[in-house]
Design an enzyme around this catalytic site. Sequence first.
Site, PDB file in Angstrom:
ATOM      1  N   LYS A  18      18.290  62.367  49.139  1.00 17.63           N
ATOM      2  CA  LYS A  18      18.383  60.974  49.586  1.00 17.63           C
ATOM      3  C   LYS A  18      20.008  60.585  49.495  1.00 17.63           C
ATOM      4  O   LYS A  18      20.597  60.152  50.887  1.00 17.63           O
ATOM      5  CB  LYS A  18      17.356  59.448  49.427  1.00 17.63           C
ATOM      6  N   ASN A  19      20.918  60.291  48.506  1.00 22.20           N
ATOM      7  CA  ASN A  19      22.088  59.691  48.063  1.00 22.20           C
ATOM      8  C   ASN A  19      22.978  60.951  48.750  1.00 22.20           C
ATOM      9  O   ASN A  19      23.846  60.297  48.576  1.00 22.20           O
ATOM     10  CB  ASN A  19      22.216  59.555  46.770  1.00 22.20           C
ATOM     11  N   CYS A 112      19.201  42.904  42.990  1.00 23.00           N
ATOM     12  CA  CYS A 112      18.071  43.812  43.641  1.00 23.00           C
ATOM     13  C   CYS A 112      17.158  44.172  41.966  1.00 23.00           C
ATOM     14  O   CYS A 112      17.943  42.863  40.947  1.00 23.00           O
ATOM     15  CB  CYS A 112      18.566  44.849  44.170  1.00 23.00           C
ATOM     16  N   ARG A 117      24.726  44.691  40.628  1.00 29.07           N
ATOM     17  CA  ARG A 117      25.227  45.312  42.058  1.00 29.07           C
ATOM     18  C   ARG A 117      26.014  44.366  42.431  1.00 29.07           C
ATOM     19  O   ARG A 117      26.029  44.842  43.672  1.00 29.07           O
ATOM     20  CB  ARG A 117      23.989  46.031  42.673  1.00 29.07           C
ATOM     21  N   ASP A 301      19.658  57.384  36.996  1.00 30.68           N
ATOM     22  CA  ASP A 301      18.262  57.579  38.475  1.00 30.68           C
ATOM     23  C   ASP A 301      17.069  58.483  37.594  1.00 30.68           C
ATOM     24  O   ASP A 301      15.781  58.714  38.227  1.00 30.68           O
ATOM     25  CB  ASP A 301      18.906  58.262  39.568  1.00 30.68           C
ATOM     26  N   ARG A 393      10.600  54.761  49.868  1.00 30.36           N
ATOM     27  CA  ARG A 393      12.211  54.495  50.044  1.00 30.36           C
ATOM     28  C   ARG A 393      12.975  56.199  49.549  1.00 30.36           C
ATOM     29  O   ARG A 393      13.625  56.647  50.192  1.00 30.36           O
ATOM     30  CB  ARG A 393      13.142  53.118  48.637  1.00 30.36           C
TER      31      ARG A 393
HETATM   32  C1  UD1 Z   1      24.317  54.757  43.922  1.00 36.57           C
HETATM   33  C2  UD1 Z   1      23.658  56.040  44.240  1.00 36.57           C
HETATM   34  C3  UD1 Z   1      22.442  55.141  43.175  1.00 36.57           C
HETATM   35  C4  UD1 Z   1      22.818  55.107  41.788  1.00 36.57           C
HETATM   36  C5  UD1 Z   1      23.644  54.598  40.935  1.00 36.57           C
HETATM   37  C6  UD1 Z   1      24.398  55.010  40.066  1.00 36.57           C
HETATM   38  C7  UD1 Z   1      23.362  55.691  46.311  1.00 36.57           C
HETATM   39  C8  UD1 Z   1      23.083  55.394  48.049  1.00 36.57           C
HETATM   40  N1  UD1 Z   1      22.538  54.847  45.616  1.00 36.57           N
HETATM   41  O1  UD1 Z   1      24.535  53.695  43.529  1.00 36.57           O
HETATM   42  O2  UD1 Z   1      20.798  55.892  43.234  1.00 36.57           O
HETATM   43  O3  UD1 Z   1      21.717  55.050  40.664  1.00 36.57           O
HETATM   44  O4  UD1 Z   1      24.799  55.539  42.474  1.00 36.57           O
HETATM   45  O5  UD1 Z   1      24.587  56.452  39.920  1.00 36.57           O
HETATM   46  O6  UD1 Z   1      24.281  57.214  46.422  1.00 36.57           O
HETATM   47  N2  UD1 Z   1      29.414  48.027  40.503  1.00 36.57           N
HETATM   48  C9  UD1 Z   1      30.825  47.819  40.618  1.00 36.57           C
HETATM   49  N3  UD1 Z   1      31.300  46.417  41.078  1.00 36.57           N
HETATM   50  C10 UD1 Z   1      30.834  48.005  42.475  1.00 36.57           C
HETATM   51  C11 UD1 Z   1      29.972  49.250  42.296  1.00 36.57           C
HETATM   52  C12 UD1 Z   1      29.132  49.243  41.280  1.00 36.57           C
HETATM   53  O7  UD1 Z   1      30.964  46.561  39.560  1.00 36.57           O
HETATM   54  O8  UD1 Z   1      31.997  47.115  43.974  1.00 36.57           O
HETATM   55  C13 UD1 Z   1      29.197  48.729  39.236  1.00 36.57           C
HETATM   56  C14 UD1 Z   1      27.843  48.530  39.422  1.00 36.57           C
HETATM   57  O9  UD1 Z   1      26.789  46.979  38.924  1.00 36.57           O
HETATM   58  C15 UD1 Z   1      27.727  49.535  38.600  1.00 36.57           C
HETATM   59  C16 UD1 Z   1      28.246  50.390  37.879  1.00 36.57           C
HETATM   60  O10 UD1 Z   1      29.558  49.677  39.259  1.00 36.57           O
HETATM   61  O11 UD1 Z   1      27.265  48.862  37.004  1.00 36.57           O
HETATM   62  C17 UD1 Z   1      27.505  52.248  39.153  1.00 36.57           C
HETATM   63  O12 UD1 Z   1      27.068  51.262  40.237  1.00 36.57           O
HETATM   64  P1  UD1 Z   1      27.376  52.210  41.243  1.00 36.57           P
HETATM   65  O13 UD1 Z   1      28.017  53.818  41.391  1.00 36.57           O
HETATM   66  O14 UD1 Z   1      27.805  51.423  42.635  1.00 36.57           O
HETATM   67  O15 UD1 Z   1      26.176  52.566  42.525  1.00 36.57           O
HETATM   68  P2  UD1 Z   1      25.874  52.523  44.012  1.00 36.57           P
HETATM   69  O16 UD1 Z   1      26.832  53.500  44.871  1.00 36.57           O
HETATM   70  O17 UD1 Z   1      25.027  50.749  44.616  1.00 36.57           O
END
Ligand code: UD1
Length: 413
Positions: A18-19, A112, A117, A301, A393
């Site tokens: 999925k990711n 969420c 996030r 995950d 999902r």
């Molecule tokens: C992706 C995955 C999700 C997985 C996560 C962490 C997809 C579609 N989803 O989510 O399944 O659980 O990686 O491996 O690929 N953060 C910030 N600022 C930002 C973005 C992130 O502070 O702009 C923080 C988040 O709050 C979190 C950390 O960075 O603490 C990692 O999050 P991130 O890698 O961005 O997760 P996703 O990409 O949303």
Amino acid sequence: MIKGGRPLHGEVRVSGAKNAALPLLAATILSPGPHRLSNVPRLRDIDTLRILLEQLGAEVEINGDEVRVSCPKIKSHRAPYELVKTMRASVLVLGPLLARTGRAMVSLPGGCAIGTRPIDQHLKGLKALGASISLRHGYIYARARGALRGTVICFDVPTVTGTENVLMAATLAEGETVLKNAACEPEVVELARALNGMGARIVGAGTEEIRVQGVESLGPMDHRVGPDRIEAGTFMVAAAITRGEIRIRECPLEWMEAVVSKLKEAGVEISKEGDLVRVAARWRPEPVDLKTRPYPGFPTDMQAQMMALLSLAKGTSVITETVFEDRFMHVAELRRMGAQIQLQGPSAVVKGVPKLTGAPVMATDLRASASLILAGLAAEGITEVSRIYHLDRGYEKLEEKLSSLGAEIKRVR
Ligand code: UD1
């Protein structure tokens, strides 16, 4: 509904990730196409993105595991709240839309079940490429006058979708973009490979520094989505928690070192047998401590699934969540099944018990729902997991795959 206590046996195939599929689909709007993706899992998140791409003007055709997209013209620049709130990854269209048309309007995802996030790093990266960004009425308005311009961007935290969003935008920027402190997840590597197949010039994906030489336009994508490492890990835990023996087809072991090493520490046997991976367990697991980390660390995950397993361990394990602060919603539900888990700040102290007992429980997010199903497979009696739309999902036909391995599980209305 799950009747627990049956050891799993047999062979199961892992679906496409999925990711990986989500950013690949988002990347199709970078060029008119026609694009072809195969081994795409049939999931609710994929349907959500399909609807979004169609609203933006793409034609999307799904045939089994094959998805064809063509996008000769972008008709809308808006990713509406109604879609983004059901799937945060919708924000992945921001970078591609901006790069191709100079405009994007994407709803700001709210909080969420697993934490606040933020997406500040996505925005920081796009701003550095020259976009102007403003926030109004719950929407991000991004605009670029002329082409985006390559630059050096250092992320404050490694973010998976943030890296992917900025990477996609940088493919069409003028000159060189350097992404520092980039996410190293296999899904980022896969996206870079597919983009390079479209004519992008990206090196370094999979390391903390990715370099992109911008090009004027990109061609069609033709890509087979790689297998889902989290689904594969979930099956490994399913075999271990039921003390069964299964063989997993399309198991991406090379991306699963952290999970495999923790499972082995817990006493689970994992070995390669030709194209298959054999997973077996005979006894209650040994306790293990683990901390979630960005790749190549232990994936957040897989945290909830591992907690289900360790709740049956022969001693006490400490699981520390460092990626998403609130990702412990499954704890209260596992407790209803007899697990002894105490939360201490970012850690869960899991005192293993000899058995769990079935109970009605509620899924709160995607991986939490998997963890409750795993616990149900091992528990005495019947477990009823509600709100399984979370499961749909991200897991393709999980109940069918588990039944084919001998689990007593069925979906009821
Ligand atoms: C992706 C995955 C999700 C997985 C996560 C962490 C997809 C579609 N989803 O989510 O399944 O659980 O990686 O491996 O690929 N953060 C910030 N600022 C930002 C973005 C992130 O502070 O702009 C923080 C988040 O709050 C979190 C950390 O960075 O603490 C990692 O999050 P991130 O890698 O961005 O997760 P996703 O990409 O949303």
